[in-house]
Design a protein around this motif. Structure first.
Motif, PDB file in Angstrom:
ATOM      1  N   ARG A  86       0.396  -1.145   0.417  1.00  0.00           N
ATOM      2  CA  ARG A  86       0.095  -0.184   0.072  1.00  0.00           C
ATOM      3  C   ARG A  86       0.915   1.626  -0.164  1.00  0.00           C
ATOM      4  N   LEU A  87       1.822   1.213   1.130  1.00  0.00           N
ATOM      5  CA  LEU A  87       3.152   1.951   0.915  1.00  0.00           C
ATOM      6  C   LEU A  87       3.366   2.386  -0.717  1.00  0.00           C
ATOM      7  N   MET A  90       1.533   4.134  -2.921  1.00  0.00           N
ATOM      8  CA  MET A  90       1.183   5.907  -2.334  1.00  0.00           C
ATOM      9  C   MET A  90       2.356   6.158  -2.706  1.00  0.00           C
ATOM     10  N   LEU A  91       3.502   5.508  -2.804  1.00  0.00           N
ATOM     11  CA  LEU A  91       4.869   6.280  -2.963  1.00  0.00           C
ATOM     12  C   LEU A  91       4.746   6.185  -5.186  1.00  0.00           C
ATOM     13  N   ILE A 103       3.552  12.873  -0.278  1.00  0.00           N
ATOM     14  CA  ILE A 103       3.475  11.918   0.238  1.00  0.00           C
ATOM     15  C   ILE A 103       5.273  11.062   0.593  1.00  0.00           C
ATOM     16  N   CYS A 107       4.090   8.114   3.660  1.00  0.00           N
ATOM     17  CA  CYS A 107       4.811   7.509   3.997  1.00  0.00           C
ATOM     18  C   CYS A 107       5.957   6.686   5.071  1.00  0.00           C
ATOM     19  N   CYS A 111       5.099   4.022   8.651  1.00  0.00           N
ATOM     20  CA  CYS A 111       6.254   3.263   9.224  1.00  0.00           C
ATOM     21  C   CYS A 111       7.103   3.859  10.404  1.00  0.00           C
ATOM     22  N   PHE A 185      12.416   6.039   0.552  1.00  0.00           N
ATOM     23  CA  PHE A 185      11.815   6.220  -0.155  1.00  0.00           C
ATOM     24  C   PHE A 185      12.397   6.646  -1.799  1.00  0.00           C
ATOM     25  N   THR A 230      -5.508   4.133  -1.774  1.00  0.00           N
ATOM     26  CA  THR A 230      -4.489   3.254  -1.637  1.00  0.00           C
ATOM     27  C   THR A 230      -4.530   2.813  -0.396  1.00  0.00           C
TER      28      THR A 230
END
Length: 235
Positions: A86-87, A90-91, A103, A107, A111, A185, A230
């Motif tokens: 899901r992350l 989204m990314l 975003i 994210c 986490c 990320f 998401t």
């Protein structure tokens, strides 16, 4: 005598990522269920079906008339990202829809530990200080407000960032963790071609915020829509 730990496939390991890898590598000639059932200590059928359901819901996997699974274009990209699916979605969408900076923060916050520290001896003051960052419509945008203010303080010096956290009753270690996750990320998205790399092979975080990848970041309705797409997966 210490109890033996459960096999990796039976622990809380995200089967969604495992299924993506199996399909991306072409290991499952019929289905993920059949392939994983051949493991010495396989996960339960229900857990595999649950993982596949999540992947179908987010649009990463499709099932054909013969009940075998295949990756969608989105799924092929997600298989390259070693993060929660899901992350990951989204990314990818954050880069595609040009609102990458909020975003990244959302994210990273999802986490990491909460940046809102508990101060039992000074709870009323702490809540009042932290309320300044609150977004009335979204906890996720509240995290963005906190990060943006902290990042601005850190642009002066690292000690200024620490002082900012003390003044506003925020968890400095958590915000550093969020910053570290944001960088990771960015590197992951750059590695698969969703963000441009600089001449040194890396993507500059400050330049990224001013780039076309972040052109739509002020359109909060777009960011909210992406979160719904998401995070709020249909059941």
């Amino acid at each position: 005598m210490q109890k033996a730990s459960l096999p990796e496939l039976q622990r809380g390991v995200a089967l969604e990522e495992i299924c993506l890898s199996i399909l991306a590598c072409g290991f499952a000639t019929s289905s993920c269920v059949n392939f994983l059932s051949q493991a010495p200590q396989p996960p339960t059928n229900d857990s595999i079906q649950g993982a596949l359901r999540v992947l179908r819901d987010i649009g990463a996997v499709e099932t054909n008339s013969k009940s075998s699974e295949s990756l969608t274009p989105l799924g092929r990209h997600l298989a390259k990202l070693p993060v929660n699916v899901r992350l990951g979605k989204m990314l990818l969408f954050g880069a595609l829809f040009q609102c990458i900076d909020p975003i990244l923060t959302i994210c990273a916050s999802l986490c990491s530990q909460s940046p809102f520290a508990n101060f039992w001896n000074d709870e009323a003051v702490a809540k009042a200080k932290q309320k300044v960052f609150s977004d009335p419509d979204s906890d996720m945008m509240t995290y963005c407000n906190v990060w943006n203010a902290y990042s601005k303080a850190c642009s002066t010096s690292s000690s200024a960032g620490r002082a900012f956290c003390q003044k506003n009753y925020l968890n400095h270690a958590s915000l550093r963790e969020i910053g570290s996750s944001r960088k990771q990320f960015i590197d992951l998205l750059s590695a698969i071609g969703f963000l441009n790399k600089g001449c040194d092979g890396r993507t500059d975080e400050k330049k990224l915020a001013l780039s076309s990848y972040n052109r739509q970041s002020k359109k909060l309705e777009l960011v909210h829509a992406m979160l719904k797409m998401t995070i709020a997966v249909p059941h």
